[in-house]
Design a protein around this motif. Structure first.
Motif, PDB file in Angstrom:
ATOM      1  N   ASP A   1       3.770   1.594  -3.353  1.00 48.48           N
ATOM      2  CA  ASP A   1       5.136   2.129  -3.385  1.00 48.48           C
ATOM      3  C   ASP A   1       5.448   2.769  -4.732  1.00 48.48           C
ATOM      4  O   ASP A   1       6.067   3.832  -4.798  1.00 48.48           O
ATOM      5  CB  ASP A   1       6.146   1.012  -3.100  1.00 48.48           C
ATOM      6  CG  ASP A   1       6.102   0.536  -1.654  1.00 48.48           C
ATOM      7  OD1 ASP A   1       5.567   1.277  -0.815  1.00 48.48           O
ATOM      8  OD2 ASP A   1       6.599  -0.579  -1.388  1.00 48.48           O
ATOM      9  N   VAL A   2       5.015   2.098  -5.799  1.00 47.22           N
ATOM     10  CA  VAL A   2       5.238   2.650  -7.143  1.00 47.22           C
ATOM     11  C   VAL A   2       4.476   3.956  -7.311  1.00 47.22           C
ATOM     12  O   VAL A   2       4.990   4.928  -7.878  1.00 47.22           O
ATOM     13  CB  VAL A   2       4.813   1.631  -8.213  1.00 47.22           C
ATOM     14  CG1 VAL A   2       4.812   2.273  -9.595  1.00 47.22           C
ATOM     15  CG2 VAL A   2       5.736   0.424  -8.199  1.00 47.22           C
ATOM     16  N   GLU A   3       3.249   4.001  -6.810  1.00 45.39           N
ATOM     17  CA  GLU A   3       2.447   5.221  -6.896  1.00 45.39           C
ATOM     18  C   GLU A   3       3.115   6.363  -6.131  1.00 45.39           C
ATOM     19  O   GLU A   3       3.163   7.506  -6.609  1.00 45.39           O
ATOM     20  CB  GLU A   3       1.045   4.956  -6.355  1.00 45.39           C
ATOM     21  CG  GLU A   3       0.098   6.144  -6.494  1.00 45.39           C
ATOM     22  CD  GLU A   3      -1.305   5.828  -6.016  1.00 45.39           C
ATOM     23  OE1 GLU A   3      -2.124   6.760  -5.898  1.00 45.39           O
ATOM     24  OE2 GLU A   3      -1.587   4.640  -5.744  1.00 45.39           O
TER      25      GLU A   3
ATOM     26  N   ALA B   1      -0.503  -5.199  -3.794  1.00 45.56           N
ATOM     27  CA  ALA B   1      -1.062  -3.897  -3.421  1.00 45.56           C
ATOM     28  C   ALA B   1       0.004  -3.007  -2.789  1.00 45.56           C
ATOM     29  O   ALA B   1       0.061  -1.800  -3.042  1.00 45.56           O
ATOM     30  CB  ALA B   1      -2.236  -4.088  -2.465  1.00 45.56           C
ATOM     31  N   ALA B   2       0.871  -3.609  -1.948  1.00 45.10           N
ATOM     32  CA  ALA B   2       1.933  -2.832  -1.303  1.00 45.10           C
ATOM     33  C   ALA B   2       2.914  -2.292  -2.339  1.00 45.10           C
ATOM     34  O   ALA B   2       3.332  -1.126  -2.276  1.00 45.10           O
ATOM     35  CB  ALA B   2       2.666  -3.697  -0.281  1.00 45.10           C
ATOM     36  N   VAL B   3       3.292  -3.133  -3.317  1.00 44.30           N
ATOM     37  CA  VAL B   3       4.201  -2.677  -4.372  1.00 44.30           C
ATOM     38  C   VAL B   3       3.545  -1.579  -5.206  1.00 44.30           C
ATOM     39  O   VAL B   3       4.183  -0.586  -5.567  1.00 44.30           O
ATOM     40  CB  VAL B   3       4.621  -3.862  -5.263  1.00 44.30           C
ATOM     41  CG1 VAL B   3       5.358  -3.373  -6.491  1.00 44.30           C
ATOM     42  CG2 VAL B   3       5.482  -4.836  -4.479  1.00 44.30           C
TER      43      VAL B   3
END
Length: 308
Positions: free
Chosen positions: A78-80, A73-75
């Motif tokens: 970050d991508v979003e 979810a954190a990645v």
């Protein structure tokens, strides 16, 4: 030495464990208190981490922790966020001029980075990782452009391609003079001598004169009377000693005999307008601008005007 129930080493004065090997006694030296404190603290931290964070594996899942934290979810977040930043920068490239992009340092850096990445993914296969080109594939560093090297011209070429499927693709026709029977082998040889004479004095002067006549009859409509070419038609300058398919006499004879019909895809169906703009910025930085052909040399004492 014995001190009550304790065994004390006579040399160090330290209590021993009572273990003895070959007359050597083991000292009972405890760990420093600060080390033990740190060790116990790490144990407590590990227990707390295992409770709060994902930790214990089960048969088909795992303990997700009281905080419910997820690296995935954190990645994804970050991508979003990165995509949102890129979108914000990309929209600023829409319809932007080179001057406008260069005037904004952040936008220019973004365009260069995005253009270089796109070049590596889409263009390096033919043009090389540094745009140096190969035989049959243009060098993008040398400021020699068939269809023009300004930013707008490069961007237009990327959009419509060359002899591509785009309705407005750029196209020209280099005749196959030998294969189609327009010239015989001797005439092709004379024409090659004439073209080579622009940059070499070591040519057959009589063949050069015959080739000049053939050039006037067959080639001037595209390459011009002075053989300087015409970027509006994609006709190369034949006097600058830059040859896409090789500049030896054998290469030139082959080009005259069979013609050349290289293809560059139209990238508008594969890349967004913003990506094409970024790619144009990057390619322009490699060698865009005004063409600077090499000076020509006379043949056997004849002036350049005599060759034309």
């Amino acid at each position: 030495m014995s001190d009550g129930n304790k065994n004390i080493d006579e040399i160090s004065g330290t209590e021993t464990t009572g273990h003895e090997w070959d007359g050597i006694e083991e000292l009972n030296t405890p760990m420093p208190r600060w080390w033990l404190g740190l060790f116990y603290l790490c144990i407590l931290w590990a227990i707390g981490y295992a409770i709060l964070m994902p930790s214990i594996p089960f048969l088909n899942s795992h303990f997700k922790g009281l905080l419910g934290y997820s690296d995935r979810a954190a990645v994804a977040m970050d991508v979003e966020a990165m995509d949102a930043q890129r979108y914000s920068m990309s929209t600023r490239l829409t319809g932007a001029s080179l001057e406008g992009i260069q005037a904004d340092p952040d936008l220019f850096r973004f365009a260069m980075a995005a253009g270089k990445s796109s070049f590596g993914n889409n263009c390096a296969t033919c043009h090389g990782s540094g745009g140096q080109g190969f035989k049959g594939y243009p060098n993008l560093n040398d400021d020699i452009w068939l269809w023009g090297g300004t930013f707008d011209q490069i961007r237009h070429t990327l959009v419509v391609g060359i002899r591509a499927e785009h309705a407005e693709t750029q196209a020209n026709l280099m005749q196959a003079y030998g294969r189609d029977g327009l010239l015989d082998d001797e005439q092709i040889d004379d024409l090659a001598e004439y073209l080579l004479a622009f940059n070499s004095t070591d040519r057959d002067s009589e063949a050069v004169l015959r080739g000049r006549t053939i050039f006037a009859e067959q080639c001037v409509s595209c390459h011009g009377e002075n053989a300087k070419g015409d970027q509006s038609q994609g006709a190369p300058n034949l006097t600058d000693n830059y040859w896409l398919y090789g500049g030896t006499k054998e290469d030139i004879v082959q080009t005259l005999y069979g013609g050349r019909q290289g293809v560059m895809p139209n990238w508008d169906e594969r890349l967004s307008p913003e990506t094409i703009t970024a790619l144009a910025v990057y390619v322009h930085s490699l060698g865009g601008g005004v063409d600077t052909p090499s000076p020509s040399m006379p043949v056997d004492g004849a002036s350049q005007e005599d060759l034309q």
